[in-house]
Design a protein around this motif. Structure first.
Motif, PDB file in Angstrom:
ATOM      1  N   THR A  99       4.216   0.264 -13.705  1.00  0.00           N
ATOM      2  CA  THR A  99       3.286   1.257 -13.173  1.00  0.00           C
ATOM      3  C   THR A  99       2.237   1.631 -14.219  1.00  0.00           C
ATOM      4  OG1 THR A  99       5.016   2.129 -11.733  1.00  0.00           O
ATOM      5  CG2 THR A  99       3.096   3.524 -12.092  1.00  0.00           C
ATOM      6  N   LEU A 102      -0.011  -1.594 -14.760  1.00  0.00           N
ATOM      7  CA  LEU A 102      -0.918  -1.831 -13.633  1.00  0.00           C
ATOM      8  C   LEU A 102      -2.002  -0.763 -13.549  1.00  0.00           C
ATOM      9  CD1 LEU A 102       1.503  -3.056 -10.816  1.00  0.00           C
ATOM     10  CD2 LEU A 102      -0.484  -4.305 -11.688  1.00  0.00           C
ATOM     11  N   SER A 103      -1.669   0.459 -13.915  1.00  0.00           N
ATOM     12  CA  SER A 103      -2.667   1.534 -13.879  1.00  0.00           C
ATOM     13  C   SER A 103      -3.797   1.273 -14.865  1.00  0.00           C
ATOM     14  CB  SER A 103      -2.003   2.884 -14.181  1.00  0.00           C
ATOM     15  OG  SER A 103      -1.067   3.217 -13.183  1.00  0.00           O
ATOM     16  N   ASP A 131      10.560  -2.234 -10.202  1.00  0.00           N
ATOM     17  CA  ASP A 131       9.102  -2.405 -10.148  1.00  0.00           C
ATOM     18  C   ASP A 131       8.694  -3.887 -10.110  1.00  0.00           C
ATOM     19  OD1 ASP A 131       9.923  -2.905 -12.741  1.00  0.00           O
ATOM     20  OD2 ASP A 131       8.561  -1.463 -13.688  1.00  0.00           O
ATOM     21  N   TYR A 136       7.271  -2.360  -3.869  1.00  0.00           N
ATOM     22  CA  TYR A 136       6.590  -1.663  -4.967  1.00  0.00           C
ATOM     23  C   TYR A 136       5.129  -2.090  -5.046  1.00  0.00           C
ATOM     24  CZ  TYR A 136       4.896  -0.747  -9.654  1.00  0.00           C
ATOM     25  OH  TYR A 136       4.097  -0.368 -10.703  1.00  0.00           O
ATOM     26  N   PHE A 140       1.775   0.141  -4.671  1.00  0.00           N
ATOM     27  CA  PHE A 140       0.741   0.247  -5.703  1.00  0.00           C
ATOM     28  C   PHE A 140      -0.616  -0.186  -5.153  1.00  0.00           C
ATOM     29  CE2 PHE A 140      -1.812  -0.380  -9.380  1.00  0.00           C
ATOM     30  CZ  PHE A 140      -1.377   0.597 -10.266  1.00  0.00           C
ATOM     31  N   GLN A 141      -0.623  -1.178  -4.281  1.00  0.00           N
ATOM     32  CA  GLN A 141      -1.885  -1.589  -3.659  1.00  0.00           C
ATOM     33  C   GLN A 141      -2.496  -0.430  -2.878  1.00  0.00           C
ATOM     34  OE1 GLN A 141      -3.660  -5.015  -3.516  1.00  0.00           O
ATOM     35  NE2 GLN A 141      -5.000  -3.238  -3.321  1.00  0.00           N
ATOM     36  N   LEU A 143      -2.014   2.726  -3.511  1.00  0.00           N
ATOM     37  CA  LEU A 143      -2.509   3.650  -4.532  1.00  0.00           C
ATOM     38  C   LEU A 143      -3.861   3.191  -5.070  1.00  0.00           C
ATOM     39  CD1 LEU A 143      -0.576   5.258  -7.444  1.00  0.00           C
ATOM     40  CD2 LEU A 143      -2.619   3.940  -7.935  1.00  0.00           C
ATOM     41  N   ALA A 144      -3.970   1.899  -5.363  1.00  0.00           N
ATOM     42  CA  ALA A 144      -5.223   1.359  -5.907  1.00  0.00           C
ATOM     43  C   ALA A 144      -6.380   1.580  -4.946  1.00  0.00           C
ATOM     44  CB  ALA A 144      -5.062  -0.129  -6.208  1.00  0.00           C
TER      45      ALA A 144
END
Length: 223
Positions: A99, A102-103, A131, A136, A140-141, A143-144
């Protein structure tokens, strides 16, 4: 040319991922992390391999995840275990590592106007890390898409996981089809200062099994 940020440790999976991204016509920007890992000799391999692949830029970001502790990869009080094969989250799990990585990759991708972020995770040979699962990545996609100016304006930065449904043998086969020599890659959790693999940790055993299952010579340099 379309651009991509590639999360790059210098190991077998991330090197395959980098080669795959280049084969798909991406101008690649490699992103590595010195996060306080005991096996930071992998960064030497990452720098050499990134140079060999002629990436447009290779960033090494310093993060003090070792100060948080609670992982055998970053905490000196916890030994790296030999492979057990148990179906549990092992002590080598680094809390929230993907996380965090990737952030930062997402931020750099937005700065670069990159279309994609490549990460070499597998949901097959994944050591039970939470993760590394498809759900997951899907989260995250989302979130992006929500958390970036790029996403709000309608141009999504895609999280690409070309290895997610491949086991180690299939990953190695893909890499060999792309011309990769895995000799200089460092995947081990407790390598020597010269980058020689221990042959006993989770990462080494899965890597060994990949070469054996594929029926090809193991290119790993062992202690």
């Amino acid at each position: 040319m379309k651009k991509a940020v590639v999360l790059f440790s210098g190991g077998l999976d991330s090197t395959t991922c980098l080669a795959y991204a280049k084969s798909q016509g991406y101008d690649c920007y490699a992103l590595s992390f010195d996060y306080g890992q005991k096996h930071n000799v992998e960064l030497k391999a990452a720098k050499e391999i990134a140079r060999d692949f002629n990436v447009s830029k290779h960033q090494v970001i310093n993060l003090a995840l070792n100060e948080l502790g609670k992982s055998a990869l970053t905490d000196d009080s916890i030994a790296v275990p030999d492979f057990t094969g148990e179906d549990i989250i092992p002590v080598t799990y680094v809390p929230a590592r993907n996380t965090v990585f990737l952030s930062i990759a997402l931020g750099w991708a937005e700065v670069l106007n990159a279309e994609a972020i490549f990460i070499g995770i597998s949901a097959i040979d994944y050591s039970c890390y939470p993760d590394c699962r498809p759900e997951y990545i899907k989260a995250f996609q989302n979130l992006a898409n929500l958390a970036t100016k790029t996403g709000v304006e309608g141009t999504s930065i895609r999280i690409e996981t070309p290895l997610i449904n491949l086991d180690k043998a299939e990953t190695i086969a893909l890499g060999q089809s792309l011309g990769i020599d895995y000799t200089s890659t460092v995947t081990c959790y407790q390598p020597s200062s010269e980058g020689l693999a221990c042959g006993k940790c989770n990462s080494c055993v899965l890597r060994k099994k990949g070469f054996t299952d594929l029926g090809v010579t193991d290119q790993t340099r062992y202690i």
